[in-house]
Scaffold this motif. Sequence first.
Motif, PDB file in Angstrom:
ATOM      1  N   LEU A  92      15.044   1.690 -24.887  1.00 20.78           N
ATOM      2  CA  LEU A  92      14.145   0.990 -24.817  1.00 20.78           C
ATOM      3  C   LEU A  92      13.562   0.396 -26.050  1.00 20.78           C
ATOM      4  CD1 LEU A  92      11.931   2.637 -22.241  1.00 20.78           C
ATOM      5  CD2 LEU A  92      13.575   0.938 -21.473  1.00 20.78           C
ATOM      6  N   TRP A  93      13.191  -0.837 -26.222  1.00 23.85           N
ATOM      7  CA  TRP A  93      12.589  -1.301 -27.477  1.00 23.85           C
ATOM      8  C   TRP A  93      11.154  -1.803 -26.892  1.00 23.85           C
ATOM      9  CZ3 TRP A  93      17.644  -2.394 -26.545  1.00 23.85           C
ATOM     10  CH2 TRP A  93      18.544  -2.024 -27.748  1.00 23.85           C
ATOM     11  N   VAL A  94      10.091  -1.437 -27.684  1.00 22.17           N
ATOM     12  CA  VAL A  94       8.627  -1.736 -27.277  1.00 22.17           C
ATOM     13  C   VAL A  94       8.063  -2.351 -28.453  1.00 22.17           C
ATOM     14  CG1 VAL A  94       6.322  -0.607 -26.342  1.00 22.17           C
ATOM     15  CG2 VAL A  94       8.854   0.250 -25.769  1.00 22.17           C
ATOM     16  N   THR A  95       7.486  -3.537 -28.367  1.00 19.78           N
ATOM     17  CA  THR A  95       6.720  -4.255 -29.430  1.00 19.78           C
ATOM     18  C   THR A  95       5.040  -4.026 -29.027  1.00 19.78           C
ATOM     19  OG1 THR A  95       8.251  -5.846 -29.707  1.00 19.78           O
ATOM     20  CG2 THR A  95       6.335  -6.399 -30.474  1.00 19.78           C
ATOM     21  N   LEU A  96       4.650  -3.538 -29.996  1.00 26.65           N
ATOM     22  CA  LEU A  96       3.263  -3.302 -29.719  1.00 26.65           C
ATOM     23  C   LEU A  96       2.265  -4.565 -30.095  1.00 26.65           C
ATOM     24  CD1 LEU A  96       2.720   0.517 -30.920  1.00 26.65           C
ATOM     25  CD2 LEU A  96       3.388  -0.462 -28.721  1.00 26.65           C
ATOM     26  N   LEU A  97       1.109  -4.396 -29.739  1.00 24.81           N
ATOM     27  CA  LEU A  97       0.296  -5.609 -29.910  1.00 24.81           C
ATOM     28  C   LEU A  97      -0.065  -5.985 -31.332  1.00 24.81           C
ATOM     29  CD1 LEU A  97      -1.548  -7.702 -28.287  1.00 24.81           C
ATOM     30  CD2 LEU A  97      -3.235  -6.091 -28.286  1.00 24.81           C
ATOM     31  N   ASP A  98      -0.010  -4.634 -32.113  1.00 25.43           N
ATOM     32  CA  ASP A  98      -0.184  -5.107 -33.458  1.00 25.43           C
ATOM     33  C   ASP A  98       1.024  -5.245 -34.181  1.00 25.43           C
ATOM     34  OD1 ASP A  98       1.345  -2.743 -33.412  1.00 25.43           O
ATOM     35  OD2 ASP A  98      -0.148  -1.360 -34.630  1.00 25.43           O
ATOM     36  N   GLY A  99       1.970  -5.626 -33.482  1.00 19.98           N
ATOM     37  CA  GLY A  99       3.151  -6.273 -34.175  1.00 19.98           C
ATOM     38  C   GLY A  99       4.160  -4.819 -34.450  1.00 19.98           C
ATOM     39  N   SER A 100       4.043  -3.734 -34.536  1.00 23.72           N
ATOM     40  CA  SER A 100       4.794  -2.738 -34.743  1.00 23.72           C
ATOM     41  C   SER A 100       5.769  -2.473 -33.464  1.00 23.72           C
ATOM     42  CB  SER A 100       3.981  -1.525 -35.275  1.00 23.72           C
ATOM     43  OG  SER A 100       3.224  -0.850 -34.211  1.00 23.72           O
ATOM     44  N   ARG A 101       6.931  -1.813 -33.744  1.00 24.73           N
ATOM     45  CA  ARG A 101       7.755  -1.427 -32.675  1.00 24.73           C
ATOM     46  C   ARG A 101       8.235  -0.019 -32.693  1.00 24.73           C
ATOM     47  NH1 ARG A 101      12.068  -6.361 -33.434  1.00 24.73           N
ATOM     48  NH2 ARG A 101      10.622  -8.083 -32.581  1.00 24.73           N
ATOM     49  N   ILE A 102       8.616   0.339 -31.472  1.00 26.56           N
ATOM     50  CA  ILE A 102       8.878   1.620 -31.244  1.00 26.56           C
ATOM     51  C   ILE A 102      10.279   1.508 -30.445  1.00 26.56           C
ATOM     52  CG2 ILE A 102       6.762   2.932 -31.426  1.00 26.56           C
ATOM     53  CD1 ILE A 102       6.732   2.961 -28.506  1.00 26.56           C
ATOM     54  N   GLU A 103      11.204   2.644 -30.366  1.00 22.29           N
ATOM     55  CA  GLU A 103      12.412   2.239 -29.500  1.00 22.29           C
ATOM     56  C   GLU A 103      12.845   3.674 -29.690  1.00 22.29           C
ATOM     57  OE1 GLU A 103      15.973   1.083 -32.100  1.00 22.29           O
ATOM     58  OE2 GLU A 103      14.297  -0.031 -32.928  1.00 22.29           O
ATOM     59  N   GLY A 104      13.396   3.886 -28.406  1.00 23.03           N
ATOM     60  CA  GLY A 104      14.215   5.367 -27.913  1.00 23.03           C
ATOM     61  C   GLY A 104      14.660   5.475 -26.449  1.00 23.03           C
ATOM     62  N   PRO A 123      12.362   8.909 -29.580  1.00 19.74           N
ATOM     63  CA  PRO A 123      13.027   8.238 -30.492  1.00 19.74           C
ATOM     64  C   PRO A 123      14.317   8.673 -30.693  1.00 19.74           C
ATOM     65  CG  PRO A 123      10.689   8.466 -31.192  1.00 19.74           C
ATOM     66  CD  PRO A 123      11.215   9.113 -29.907  1.00 19.74           C
ATOM     67  N   THR A 124      15.500   8.015 -31.207  1.00 17.76           N
ATOM     68  CA  THR A 124      16.956   8.821 -31.208  1.00 17.76           C
ATOM     69  C   THR A 124      16.874   9.650 -32.262  1.00 17.76           C
ATOM     70  OG1 THR A 124      17.564   6.581 -30.316  1.00 17.76           O
ATOM     71  CG2 THR A 124      19.178   8.022 -31.288  1.00 17.76           C
ATOM     72  N   GLU A 126      14.607  11.093 -34.235  1.00 13.89           N
ATOM     73  CA  GLU A 126      13.181  11.685 -34.509  1.00 13.89           C
ATOM     74  C   GLU A 126      12.906  12.609 -33.264  1.00 13.89           C
ATOM     75  OE1 GLU A 126      10.596  13.396 -36.400  1.00 13.89           O
ATOM     76  OE2 GLU A 126      11.077  11.376 -37.645  1.00 13.89           O
ATOM     77  N   THR A 127      13.087  13.820 -33.404  1.00 15.58           N
ATOM     78  CA  THR A 127      12.965  14.804 -32.263  1.00 15.58           C
ATOM     79  C   THR A 127      11.636  15.280 -32.232  1.00 15.58           C
ATOM     80  OG1 THR A 127      13.871  16.686 -33.504  1.00 15.58           O
ATOM     81  CG2 THR A 127      15.291  15.407 -32.263  1.00 15.58           C
ATOM     82  N   ARG A 128      10.864  15.237 -33.271  1.00 18.90           N
ATOM     83  CA  ARG A 128       9.457  15.898 -33.419  1.00 18.90           C
ATOM     84  C   ARG A 128       8.453  14.736 -32.816  1.00 18.90           C
ATOM     85  NH1 ARG A 128       6.941  16.423 -38.210  1.00 18.90           N
ATOM     86  NH2 ARG A 128       7.485  14.198 -38.837  1.00 18.90           N
ATOM     87  N   ILE A 129       8.710  13.698 -32.412  1.00 15.22           N
ATOM     88  CA  ILE A 129       7.844  12.717 -31.928  1.00 15.22           C
ATOM     89  C   ILE A 129       8.252  12.295 -30.578  1.00 15.22           C
ATOM     90  CG2 ILE A 129       6.893  10.377 -32.087  1.00 15.22           C
ATOM     91  CD1 ILE A 129       7.421  10.611 -35.139  1.00 15.22           C
ATOM     92  N   ARG A 130       7.218  12.275 -29.620  1.00 13.19           N
ATOM     93  CA  ARG A 130       7.295  11.658 -28.313  1.00 13.19           C
ATOM     94  C   ARG A 130       6.308  10.550 -28.103  1.00 13.19           C
ATOM     95  NH1 ARG A 130       6.164  16.912 -25.384  1.00 13.19           N
ATOM     96  NH2 ARG A 130       4.855  15.372 -24.216  1.00 13.19           N
ATOM     97  N   TYR A 131       6.717   9.655 -27.228  1.00 12.39           N
ATOM     98  CA  TYR A 131       5.685   8.622 -26.950  1.00 12.39           C
ATOM     99  C   TYR A 131       5.434   8.402 -25.440  1.00 12.39           C
ATOM    100  CZ  TYR A 131       6.709   6.613 -31.426  1.00 12.39           C
ATOM    101  OH  TYR A 131       6.817   6.269 -32.952  1.00 12.39           O
TER     102      TYR A 131
END
Length: 172
Positions: A92-104, A123-124, A126-131
């Motif tokens: 998934l690619w997710v664009t946030l309202l502030d313009g930043s993006r997360i994906e994974g 994220p692919t 970055e194993t320390r992070i979850r959204y």
Amino acid sequence: MGRDPSAPSAEDRDRNAGIRNELRTIAFRLREMQRLQSIRLEQENVRLAAEGLEPVTDADFFKRTARPREIEPEAITRAVETLGEASVDEYLWVTLLDGSRIEGHAGPIDYEPDERLHVELTPTHETRIRYELRSSRDEDRWRPIIVRKFERGAEDWTELAQVAEVRLDDES
């Protein structure tokens, strides 16, 4: 039977529509000014680096006072439905309202079409992070999807922003 006195007249609706259009134009121009300021800041940082001076590191200093824009209910519904149709481990690619993006990759997905949405995203690289992406439905519309972030070692989730757009791996 006469006209409801509390209902706006055609003249009032036209005036309100005109005001709304003017505000949209102003908002567009402000966003364009921010974009141009950002470009100018990058140019200035190149100049500063060439002179051996420290560049400006807070590139979004002007955004802190900006009022967040609102997402149209139809866009929220599209994003919710897109996430609800995703499969576990789908990219998934997710664009946030502030313009930043997360994906994974999508993790567990809990989607009840008339009630709630909950998706975890890992994220692919970055194993320390979850959204976590969450939304719920109020009567006839979905609430904006909120993204939260959890880093291993942190005590709690951090709220990031609202989702503006979602794209699945197979979409162009």
